[in-house]
Design an enzyme around this catalytic site. Structure first.
Site, PDB file in Angstrom:
ATOM      1  N   LYS A   1       0.834  -1.200   0.000  1.00 48.12           N
ATOM      2  CA  LYS A   1       0.000   0.000   0.000  1.00 48.12           C
ATOM      3  C   LYS A   1       0.867   1.247   0.000  1.00 48.12           C
ATOM      4  O   LYS A   1       0.646   2.189  -0.767  1.00 48.12           O
ATOM      5  CB  LYS A   1      -0.906  -0.032   1.232  1.00 48.12           C
ATOM      6  CG  LYS A   1      -2.126   0.794   1.078  1.00 48.12           C
ATOM      7  CD  LYS A   1      -3.122   0.494   2.183  1.00 48.12           C
ATOM      8  CE  LYS A   1      -3.888  -0.779   1.928  1.00 48.12           C
ATOM      9  NZ  LYS A   1      -4.827  -1.140   2.950  1.00 48.12           N
TER      10      LYS A   1
ATOM     11  N   ARG B   1      -3.639   2.968   8.004  1.00 46.27           N
ATOM     12  CA  ARG B   1      -3.862   1.710   7.267  1.00 46.27           C
ATOM     13  C   ARG B   1      -2.626   0.838   7.352  1.00 46.27           C
ATOM     14  O   ARG B   1      -1.507   1.348   7.282  1.00 46.27           O
ATOM     15  CB  ARG B   1      -4.084   1.987   5.771  1.00 46.27           C
ATOM     16  CG  ARG B   1      -5.340   2.710   5.441  1.00 46.27           C
ATOM     17  CD  ARG B   1      -5.212   3.319   4.046  1.00 46.27           C
ATOM     18  NE  ARG B   1      -6.089   4.461   3.929  1.00 46.27           N
ATOM     19  CZ  ARG B   1      -7.341   4.382   3.490  1.00 46.27           C
ATOM     20  NH1 ARG B   1      -7.817   3.238   3.087  1.00 46.27           N
ATOM     21  NH2 ARG B   1      -8.097   5.447   3.445  1.00 46.27           N
TER      22      ARG B   1
ATOM     23  N   GLY C   1      -8.033  -7.619   3.371  1.00 46.71           N
ATOM     24  CA  GLY C   1      -8.912  -7.786   4.521  1.00 46.71           C
ATOM     25  C   GLY C   1      -8.224  -8.328   5.758  1.00 46.71           C
ATOM     26  O   GLY C   1      -8.866  -8.524   6.784  1.00 46.71           O
TER      27      GLY C   1
ATOM     28  N   MET D   1      -5.568  -6.989   7.500  1.00 44.57           N
ATOM     29  CA  MET D   1      -5.153  -6.008   8.492  1.00 44.57           C
ATOM     30  C   MET D   1      -6.189  -4.874   8.497  1.00 44.57           C
ATOM     31  O   MET D   1      -6.779  -4.559   7.486  1.00 44.57           O
ATOM     32  CB  MET D   1      -3.770  -5.451   8.130  1.00 44.57           C
ATOM     33  CG  MET D   1      -2.789  -6.506   7.686  1.00 44.57           C
ATOM     34  SD  MET D   1      -2.377  -7.648   8.982  1.00 44.57           S
ATOM     35  CE  MET D   1      -0.970  -6.830   9.634  1.00 44.57           C
TER      36      MET D   1
ATOM     37  N   ARG E   1      -3.041  -1.419  -6.292  1.00 45.04           N
ATOM     38  CA  ARG E   1      -2.213  -2.620  -6.158  1.00 45.04           C
ATOM     39  C   ARG E   1      -2.611  -3.586  -7.264  1.00 45.04           C
ATOM     40  O   ARG E   1      -3.657  -3.420  -7.901  1.00 45.04           O
ATOM     41  CB  ARG E   1      -2.425  -3.259  -4.789  1.00 45.04           C
ATOM     42  CG  ARG E   1      -3.837  -3.726  -4.571  1.00 45.04           C
ATOM     43  CD  ARG E   1      -4.007  -4.378  -3.225  1.00 45.04           C
ATOM     44  NE  ARG E   1      -5.420  -4.627  -2.971  1.00 45.04           N
ATOM     45  CZ  ARG E   1      -5.921  -4.980  -1.803  1.00 45.04           C
ATOM     46  NH1 ARG E   1      -5.138  -5.112  -0.771  1.00 45.04           N
ATOM     47  NH2 ARG E   1      -7.202  -5.205  -1.649  1.00 45.04           N
TER      48      ARG E   1
ATOM     49  N   HIS F   1     -15.712  -9.143   0.721  1.00 43.79           N
ATOM     50  CA  HIS F   1     -14.623  -9.983   1.216  1.00 43.79           C
ATOM     51  C   HIS F   1     -14.674 -11.387   0.613  1.00 43.79           C
ATOM     52  O   HIS F   1     -13.680 -11.903   0.094  1.00 43.79           O
ATOM     53  CB  HIS F   1     -14.721 -10.043   2.749  1.00 43.79           C
ATOM     54  CG  HIS F   1     -13.674 -10.883   3.376  1.00 43.79           C
ATOM     55  ND1 HIS F   1     -13.868 -12.211   3.677  1.00 43.79           N
ATOM     56  CD2 HIS F   1     -12.396 -10.597   3.731  1.00 43.79           C
ATOM     57  CE1 HIS F   1     -12.767 -12.707   4.211  1.00 43.79           C
ATOM     58  NE2 HIS F   1     -11.855 -11.742   4.258  1.00 43.79           N
TER      59      HIS F   1
ATOM     60  N   SER G   1      12.309 -45.223 -17.948  1.00 43.28           N
ATOM     61  CA  SER G   1      11.204 -44.383 -17.501  1.00 43.28           C
ATOM     62  C   SER G   1      11.051 -44.602 -15.994  1.00 43.28           C
ATOM     63  O   SER G   1      10.864 -45.730 -15.537  1.00 43.28           O
ATOM     64  CB  SER G   1       9.930 -44.779 -18.232  1.00 43.28           C
ATOM     65  OG  SER G   1       8.863 -44.035 -17.707  1.00 43.28           O
TER      66      SER G   1
ATOM     67  N   ASN H   1       6.144 -44.117  -8.575  1.00 51.02           N
ATOM     68  CA  ASN H   1       5.202 -44.621  -7.558  1.00 51.02           C
ATOM     69  C   ASN H   1       5.879 -45.775  -6.812  1.00 51.02           C
ATOM     70  O   ASN H   1       5.968 -45.793  -5.594  1.00 51.02           O
ATOM     71  CB  ASN H   1       3.908 -45.122  -8.201  1.00 51.02           C
ATOM     72  CG  ASN H   1       3.239 -44.064  -9.042  1.00 51.02           C
ATOM     73  OD1 ASN H   1       3.429 -42.877  -8.797  1.00 51.02           O
ATOM     74  ND2 ASN H   1       2.480 -44.479 -10.036  1.00 51.02           N
TER      75      ASN H   1
ATOM     76  N   CYS I   1       7.166 -41.651 -15.490  1.00 49.09           N
ATOM     77  CA  CYS I   1       5.751 -41.935 -15.736  1.00 49.09           C
ATOM     78  C   CYS I   1       4.986 -42.197 -14.444  1.00 49.09           C
ATOM     79  O   CYS I   1       3.819 -42.546 -14.469  1.00 49.09           O
ATOM     80  CB  CYS I   1       5.580 -43.086 -16.713  1.00 49.09           C
ATOM     81  SG  CYS I   1       6.217 -44.631 -16.070  1.00 49.09           S
TER      82      CYS I   1
ATOM     83  N   TYR J   1      11.477 -36.237 -20.930  1.00 43.70           N
ATOM     84  CA  TYR J   1      10.027 -36.051 -20.925  1.00 43.70           C
ATOM     85  C   TYR J   1       9.433 -36.384 -19.562  1.00 43.70           C
ATOM     86  O   TYR J   1      10.070 -37.054 -18.743  1.00 43.70           O
ATOM     87  CB  TYR J   1       9.363 -36.922 -22.002  1.00 43.70           C
ATOM     88  CG  TYR J   1       9.391 -38.402 -21.712  1.00 43.70           C
ATOM     89  CD1 TYR J   1       8.366 -39.015 -21.008  1.00 43.70           C
ATOM     90  CD2 TYR J   1      10.454 -39.193 -22.151  1.00 43.70           C
ATOM     91  CE1 TYR J   1       8.393 -40.369 -20.734  1.00 43.70           C
ATOM     92  CE2 TYR J   1      10.494 -40.551 -21.882  1.00 43.70           C
ATOM     93  CZ  TYR J   1       9.463 -41.134 -21.168  1.00 43.70           C
ATOM     94  OH  TYR J   1       9.491 -42.482 -20.884  1.00 43.70           O
TER      95      TYR J   1
HETATM   96  C1  PEP Z   1       5.145 -46.478 -11.038  1.00 44.87           C
HETATM   97  O1  PEP Z   1       5.445 -47.383 -10.259  1.00 44.87           O
HETATM   98  O2  PEP Z   1       5.513 -45.300 -10.869  1.00 44.87           O
HETATM   99  C2  PEP Z   1       4.323 -46.757 -12.206  1.00 44.87           C
HETATM  100  C3  PEP Z   1       4.073 -45.821 -13.098  1.00 44.87           C
HETATM  101  O3  PEP Z   1       3.784 -47.993 -12.312  1.00 44.87           O
HETATM  102  P1  PEP Z   1       2.468 -48.447 -11.519  1.00 44.87           P
HETATM  103  O4  PEP Z   1       1.919 -47.238 -10.851  1.00 44.87           O
HETATM  104  O5  PEP Z   1       1.567 -49.043 -12.518  1.00 44.87           O
HETATM  105  O6  PEP Z   1       3.042 -49.441 -10.562  1.00 44.87           O
END
Ligand code: PEP
Ligand code: MG
Length: 887
Positions: free
Chosen positions: A22, A92, A101, A103, A336, A452, A768, A772, A836, A856
């Site tokens: 401000k 202010r 809102g 302060m 602002r 608000h 890849s 997970n 992936c 990728y």
């Molecule tokens: C992974 O393990 O990251 C994967 C993509 O394979 P899934 O989730 O099918 O085990």
């Protein structure tokens, strides 16, 4: 007073961290020659000092304030605290980052029983003077002396009922005088400190209150939500009052240089005549559209328009401005960068590129990945029949479904219990921020488009409807009614914030179409990113959707669903139960036929783009019924007909299911371990893939196949699988008479695979990261259980900063990835490496993937725009860093 106090004409408007947002805006506007009431800023440095000195205002700062007041007195020819010719001030707060809102602002400071008479005489306007005084008592009582605000509101409401009037502006002089007395009584009864009549004491209390509010609960909450560091502190802006409540030729308002809801290039705002600052944003009176100001006060309006344009041009972004008109003369009180909905943010960024105000890379950096995520929010399926029970103002677009909850604390509680909720309030205040944050959306019965609730939800990208006046809320009985419909707390409603519709029950939602501006912004992003973005897609439909969202290939086509479905499970079971090779091959031949059709579909949808097909991964027992279910079925069959032949069949399946049962199936006989022990399964899959590709080549398509093996952790596994794949590929190509361009590679999902990546790279043409599994196995956390059991506790107690299944763990899993890239590229310098796992669509993880040089990221189709965007931002941030480190 270096770094402690700056007059608006002297400060450096670029020092936002010092002057606060401000203060910097006021400084800039003053120095541009725009009409700003004179004043000065106490910097954020003093706020830090205030806390360092045990919550005391430093002596030198107070002295400097006193001498600045003298300067103001001379400039305006008025005297602070004078009975005859009083100078009044506004105080202010203003943090370096916008915290709308959060302060509190105090207006009309300096009024007391004497100065109010002076003000009345000076302005020849008794009503105005007493109205200002009651406002001052109200805000000073609430903000500085911690008196519950409701007490003042209730007194006003009660008086309106008694007098049978609707608006505050209908109070007469004597009504206002009575209110002043009543307000003083309220303060004296509810505060430990009596109301200070001394104007200087008022000012001192007020400055301290601003600093205190930096550590008030709602400010702390807001900082926590938006990750704002506590050390920033707030500045205090003290300026001469100008009055929007001096009669019908005075007004106060809020305006945006573009529509903050849609982004449309159109002056947008609201005002109230004969009113003061907070009236517009607090939602107590519903304000008028700014266009009406053009009719009521045309000169002030056209000056306002001109100034708004100047402010937008110099700040190169949409501005949120506050103004007051005092007896026809315009004053600017704030400018602002305006909060906006994610949709508006995108439109504004793209429009500003077209208008040559900003460059494409600035546009990309201005939008956050969270905003991209939010525009991908669902809307109500237009084909569905819904029951609209009320309409309000469309304050923030998007659709949300949830249980009705009438207060913020309960909202948070219900969300903790796992419910989705819609917060329904007469209006929201900063005290409701935690409830708004927890909600799916907000619905209020009062307030305008700049109230608000509207501003805060827009900032959070949540759907919101305000000013829904046909909705009557009974907070006591926790129910609202519209017409003859009653909706109780806990009932489900849907709100559509783009149209302002309130719908009874759960409306079906659909994913949005990508708008033209959105597409354009993504095109800009594509110009800057190095990472390619692929999709995780298992079906032709998903592949089509993925292409629409801009996928440059498929990074993971899981083939397990090709073993599922009512037409396939019996064949798979046949294969599993086979007594010999002949029986097994018969079943596999049936599977080959159906899978070939699946592969044709996917490869066709992704024509000319790489499709990475992952061979069967889950353990075989997943294709058999659960042991418990089978036992129950057998029991029932025995009761119905003990002679039934089916009993024997089921018993055999049960035997096999028991045989295949494992204690830790995730660490068991799955992935390539299946393909190695029962190679005919993978041989069938590879054959189906190459037959499909060969068919497509003959049809004139250009399929690009990448065969990916799951869960490899041993060099000899890779050698065996590569050989198997090439052998079947060669055979099939020979039979079909085609040559196909293909690759064989592996997922990196097991820590051991990462550590021997150089050995795997001898055979694997691409890697890849299956993050997970890699996360599961690096942490030793079961991915199916950890998120439900202990990860929430770990997050709450800061044992983990993020859920590692959501945001890649850079320190551990990330290190394994870096090792893999290094080892892999040592052997195959141009090796294609991607990710992936679910992290491929998470912005922070995408940035990490960019940094370690992946080629990728692959994610679910709906996350593709986010990944494209995150990849571009990663590139641009890296470039900016290179530039700054080379300077
Ligand atoms: C992974 O393990 O990251 C994967 C993509 O394979 P899934 O989730 O099918 O085990
Ligand atoms: Mg996996």
């Amino acid at each position: 007073m270096d770094n402690k106090i700056y007059r608006f004409e002297d400060g450096n408007a670029k020092q936002k961290h010092l002057l606060g947002g401000k203060g910097a805006g006021l400084t800039a506007m003053t120095q541009m020659g725009l009409p700003v009431p004179p004043g000065f800023t106490i910097t954020t440095r003093v706020c830090r000092e205030y806390y360092e000195k045990g919550r005391e205002l430093p002596f030198d700062v107070w002295n400097a304030v006193l001498s600045e007041i003298k300067v103001l007195e001379e400039k305006l020819n008025k005297v602070f605290g004078s009975k005859d010719n009083p100078l009044l001030l506004s105080v202010r707060s203003g943090a370096p980052l916008s915290m709308p809102g959060m302060m509190d602002t105090i207006l009309n400071l300096g009024l007391n029983d004497d100065t109010v008479e002076g003000l009345a005489k000076l302005t020849n306007n008794d009503r105005f003077a007493w109205d200002s005084y009651r406002r001052f008592l109200q805000s000073f009582g609430k903000v500085v002396l911690d008196v519950p605000g409701d007490l003042f509101e209730e007194t006003i409401a009660h008086k309106k009922v008694l007098l049978a009037i609707k608006d505050d502006s209908s109070f007469t002089n004597s009504d206002l005088k009575e209110l002043v007395n009543e307000f003083k009584n309220i303060i004296n009864k509810n505060s430990n400190i009596p109301f200070p009549e001394d104007s200087y004491l008022q000012l001192q209390y007020c400055i301290k209150a601003v600093f205190e509010s930096w550590n008030g609960q709602r400010a702390i909450e807001y900082r926590r939500i938006y990750n704002i560091p506590e050390t920033l502190g707030t500045a205090v802006n003290i300026m001469a009052m100008v009055f929007g409540n001096m009669g019908m030729d005075s007004a106060t308002g809020v305006a945006f240089t573009r529509d903050p809801s849609t982004g449309e290039k159109k002056f947008f705002g609201e005002f109230l005549a004969n009113a003061q600052g907070e009236d517009v944003v607090a939602g107590i009176r519903t304000p008028h559209n700014i266009e009406l100001l053009a009719l009521d006060m045309p000169e002030a309006y056209s000056e306002l328009l001109k100034i708004a344009q100047i402010l937008e041009n110099t700040n190169r972004d949409m501005q949120d401005i506050e103004f007051t008109i005092e007896k026809g003369k315009l004053f600017m009180l704030q400018t602002r960068v305006g909060k906006r909905t994610p949709m508006a943010a995108i439109k504004i960024a793209v429009d500003m590129v077209n208008e040559k105000i900003i460059t494409k890379d600035e546009a990309v950096l201005r939008i956050t990945c969270e905003e991209i995520e939010k525009v991908l929010h669902p809307s109500i399926d237009p084909r569905s029949k819904v029951q609209v029970i009320a309409k309000g103002l469309p304050a923030s677009p998007g659709a949300a479904v949830g249980k009705v909850v009438f207060d913020a604390d309960k909202a948070v509680e219900m969300v903790k219990e796992g419910y989705k909720i819609i917060l329904v309030r007469p209006e929201t205040t900063p005290d409701d921020v935690h409830g708004i944050y927890a909600s799916q959306g907000v619905l209020t019965s009062r307030g305008g488009m700049t109230s608000h609730a509207a501003v805060v939800t827009r900032g959070m990208g949540k759907p919101c409807i305000v000013g829904c006046e046909e909705m009557k809320i009974d907070l006591y009985n926790r129910v609202f009614t519209t017409g003859d419909i009653s909706v109780h707390e806990g009932d489900i409603i849907t709100i559509e914030g783009g149209e302002g519709k309130v719908i009874l029950g759960e409306a079906p939602l659909v994913m949005p179409e990508l708008g033209e501006d959105f597409k354009k912004l993504l095109q800009y992003a594509d110009e800057f990113r190095r990472l390619r973005v692929y999709a995780n897609a298992d079906t032709p439909d998903d592949a089509v959707k993925a292409r629409e969202f801009g996928a440059q290939g498929i990074g993971l086509a899981r083939t397990e669903h090709m073993f599922l479905g009512p037409d396939r499970v019996p064949i798979v079971q046949e294969m599993i139960m086979a007594h010999n090779n002949e029986e097994r091959n018969k079943a596999l031949l049936k599977l080959l036929k159906v899978q070939r059709e699946d592969f044709i579909g996917i490869l066709k949808a992704m024509d000319s783009l790489p499709v990475t097909i992952r061979l069967l991964d889950p353990p075989l027992h997943e294709f058999l019924p659960a042991v418990e279910d089978l036992a129950e079925e057998i029991r029932q069959l025995k009761i119905q007909n003990p002679e039934s032949e089916e009993i024997i069949i089921k018993k055999n399946i049960l035997k096999k299911a028991i045989d295949l049962k494992e204690f830790n199936p995730m660490l068991g006989w799955r992935g390539c371990r299946l393909g190695i022990v029962l190679p005919e399964i993978y041989e069938m899959q590879v054959r189906a893939i190459f037959e499909a590709a060969a068919y497509l080549v003959e049809e004139g398509y250009n399929p690009i196949v990448e065969v990916m093996h799951p869960l490899v952790g041993i060099e000899k596994e890779m050698n065996f699988l590569t050989e198997l794949t090439h052998k079947i590929a060669r055979e099939t190509m020979e039979i079909e008479g085609v040559t196909l361009n293909y690759k064989v590679g592996t997922m990196i999902e097991i820590p051991r695979a990462a550590l021997i990546a150089d050995k795997l790279a001898e055979k694997a043409e691409f890697f890849s990261f299956g993050t997970n599994d890699l996360t599961q196995m690096t942490f030793g956390f079961s991915r199916d259980d950890a998120e439900r059991k202990f990860i929430p506790y770990y997050l709450e107690h800061n044992i983990l900063e993020n859920n590692p299944f959501e945001v890649l763990d850079f320190e551990g899993v990330g290190k394994l990835m870096e090792i893999t890239v290094k080892l892999g590229k040592n052997v195959r310098p141009n090796m294609k490496i991607g990710i992936c796992g679910e992290h491929g669509g998470n912005p922070k993880s995408v940035e990490f993937c960019h940094r370690i040089g992946l080629d990728y990221v692959s994610c679910s189709p709906f996350r593709i725009p986010i990944a494209r965007f995150a990849a571009a931002q990663a590139f641009l941030k890296e470039k900016a860093q290179e530039v700054s480190s080379s300077v």
